[in-house]
Write an enzyme that holds these catalytic residues in place. Structure first.
Site, short mmCIF file in Angstrom:
data_model
loop_
_atom_site.label_atom_id
_atom_site.label_comp_id
_atom_site.label_asym_id
_atom_site.label_seq_id
_atom_site.Cartn_x
_atom_site.Cartn_y
_atom_site.Cartn_z
N GLY A 1 0.80 -1.21 0.00
CA GLY A 1 0.00 0.00 0.00
C GLY A 1 0.84 1.27 0.00
N SER A 2 0.37 2.26 0.74
CA SER A 2 0.97 3.60 0.68
C SER A 2 2.38 3.68 1.24
CB SER A 2 0.07 4.60 1.41
OG SER A 2 -1.19 4.68 0.79
#
Length: 575
Positions: free
Chosen positions: A290-291
């Site tokens: 993810g981020s």
């Protein structure tokens, strides 16, 4: 000699000659055995009385980086029996079962079924005192042998790293398995005299001394390991999570200072062990990060020269379409510079940047950071994840790679990548062993670019509106990035309500010393975002770790001038 009247006198002479030859051969063999080949008869006699029994070797000690024991070997007694000989002592089988703590009927059945055998284990791993009590009963057919049993002082705290041995003292998991040849000693040999029933008559001599295994010093700091274990257990309980992992790496040396997982197990008592609890999730479980990989996409953008920290990207209206895919931001952004994109964790902003610079720079930086590659730790079962490299990149694949989907990593790989950012862009190999000399690193990201990205990560934690504010550490500047990713379902798509929450960062930012990654799997209570679930764990662990490692604070409040303090006090003010 004349054989009068014999039809075939030569036959008789042949028979006499053969008998004479046989007598001569027997006589020569007797002389040979008694005079010239005495060792043969001695060997045959010894084979029926002299025996060589093994002397168990002491397995090497495993310690943490400061010499605290993580795995030690203790002497134990193993009792074995000769079932054939025990048949004559049937009346004492119940007595034997009672002192062994076994069911009398089960022991009786086993000895009866093995009546023709000459060896069976009765019980293994007794203390020497317990074993001696059984031997003092003088039951014919019961014997003892010395062995060693592994004991793990840290118990479940370091179980996933250290691993364990089986009943034969051979490594089966973790570092016990990875360095089994190094830790295992070489058994010795003792010469003894036994009678025809196998009973020991005399201990003659030690033919070969046992050679103890070599010691192994891990890079793990047991103090930090306890700290990580405790905080993971708390976050599991607070958020009802399925599992959690934490990895801490020394930025300068690449040594793994802590590697903890929940759930865990007690290697000293594995009777009710669940297989899922044995997995070292930090090295075995792969996930889409993810981020947490957005800083590397930013570094790729800065490396092209097309972007600088104040470059502005329009993220309105908070979503964008790429083919049949829709990319959305959690929070409405607007016109954001690169720092703002990280602070708001804008998927739209980072996607536009990636589409502008192309997939190659992003892929190159992530590859240089170690994604999709083995860490070199040599840990059993470690997975390398996957960093895709398409022949022809579609826009959706380029965008998703930039914000952390479409690739898979382990917690250790992610910690290694952040350690590289903290080490001014220099990639130093990881190690689970304590290093006496620092390893040589390879410069993979420009030094100034890595410093710039770290300042952006500091803003993510310390400035209002950043997604990592719960990771703040009093008196220290820290930088990091949270992340939240949906889990992949068994059908190939994404689950609707199952997430992983991440936080990855370094501390202190002015002179990074440690990189920490926290992964919480399927938090179900009180939220599931990385900034809400994992960031506080990072903050608590980093705060205590920095003090335990005696790292000087870099964010202390400026001292108050003495004259100013006195003036305030005289006016009734407070300093």
């Amino acid at each position: 000699m004349k054989l009068e009247g014999a039809l075939y006198p030569w036959r008789f002479r042949i028979v006499l000659g053969l008998l004479a030859a046989m007598v001569a051969a027997l006589a020569w063999r007797i002389v040979d055995l008694q005079v010239f080949d005495q060792p043969f008869l001695q060997g045959q006699g010894d084979a029926r009385s002299v025996r060589h029994i093994p002397i168990p070797a002491h397995r090497g000690l495993i310690t943490d980086r400061h010499g605290e024991p993580l795995a030690v070997s203790t002497p134990v007694t193993t009792l074995w029996g000769n079932p054939r000989e025990l048949q004559a002592s049937r009346a004492r089988w119940d007595e034997l079962a009672k002192v062994l703590g076994q069911d009398p009927a089960a022991l009786s059945k086993r000895l009866s079924e093995q009546a023709e055998r000459e060896f069976t284990y009765l019980v293994r791993g007794l203390t020497p005192e317990q074993g001696q009590r059984v031997l003092d009963m003088n039951i014919p057919g019961v014997y003892a042998q010395e062995e060693f049993r592994r004991f793990y002082p840290a118990g479940e705290v370091a179980a996933h790293v250290v691993g364990f041995t089986d009943i034969d003292d051979q490594g089966r998991e973790g570092m016990e398995l990875a360095y089994d040849e190094w830790l295992a000693g070489v058994p010795g040999k003792r010469q003894v005299l036994k009678d025809r029933r196998g009973r020991l008559i005399k201990d003659v001599q030690v033919v070969k001394n046992a050679k103890a295994g070599k010691a192994l010093a891990l890079s793990i700091d047991l103090r930090l390991q306890y700290l990580a274990h405790s905080e993971l257990r708390k976050v599991m309980q607070e958020h009802g999570a399925k599992a959690a992992s934490l990895v801490m790496v020394d930025v300068k040396t690449g040594e793994v200072l802590a590697m903890a997982n929940q759930p865990t197990y007690n290697p000293n008592n594995r009777r009710n062990l669940q297989p899922a609890a044995m997995r070292n999730r930090a090295l075995i479980d792969v996930f889409e990060p993810g981020s947490t990989v957005k800083p590397f996409s930013i570094a790729a953008a800065l490396g092209t020269g097309k972007y600088h920290p104040e470059s502005v990207v329009n993220t309105l209206p908070g979503w964008m379409r790429i083919g049949r895919y829709t990319i959305r931001d959690v929070s409405r952004g607007g016109m954001l510079n690169l720092t703002g994109i990280l602070m708001k964790s804008s998927n739209v902003g980072i996607s536009k940047i990636a589409l502008d610079i192309g997939p190659e720079p992003v892929h190159t930086v992530m590859q240089q950071a170690g994604f999709g590659q083995a860490t070199g730790l040599g840990f059993p079962g470690e997975r390398v994840g996957n960093l895709p490299n398409h022949r022809k990149w579609r826009d959706a694949e380029t965008a998703s790679l930039a914000y952390g989907y479409g690739l898979s990593v382990t917690a250790v790989q992610l910690a290694h990548a952040y350690a590289m950012l903290g080490n001014e862009g220099k990639n130093v190999p990881l190690s689970l062993l304590r290093l006496d000399q620092p390893q040589e690193g390879v410069q993979v990201i420009d030094k100034e670019i890595s410093k710039t990205v770290l300042r952006m990560l500091q803003a993510v934690v310390e400035e209002d509106g950043g997604g990592g504010m719960r990771a703040k550490v009093p008196s220290y500047h820290v930088g990091g990035k949270s992340g939240t990713a949906k889990k992949i379902s068994g059908t190939g798509g994404y689950t609707k309500d199952a997430y992983r929450a991440f936080f990855a960062g370094v501390a202190p930012v002015t002179d990074p010393r440690i990189a920490i990654v926290v992964v919480v799997d399927e938090p179900s209570e009180g939220g599931y975002y990385g900034g809400l679930v994992s960031a506080p764990v990072f903050g608590k662990v980093a705060a205590r770790a920095l003090r335990l490692l005696n790292i000087a604070p870099d964010n202390l409040a400026p001292p108050v001038d003495v004259q100013t303090a006195e003036a305030l006090k005289s006016k009734g003010g407070r300093t």
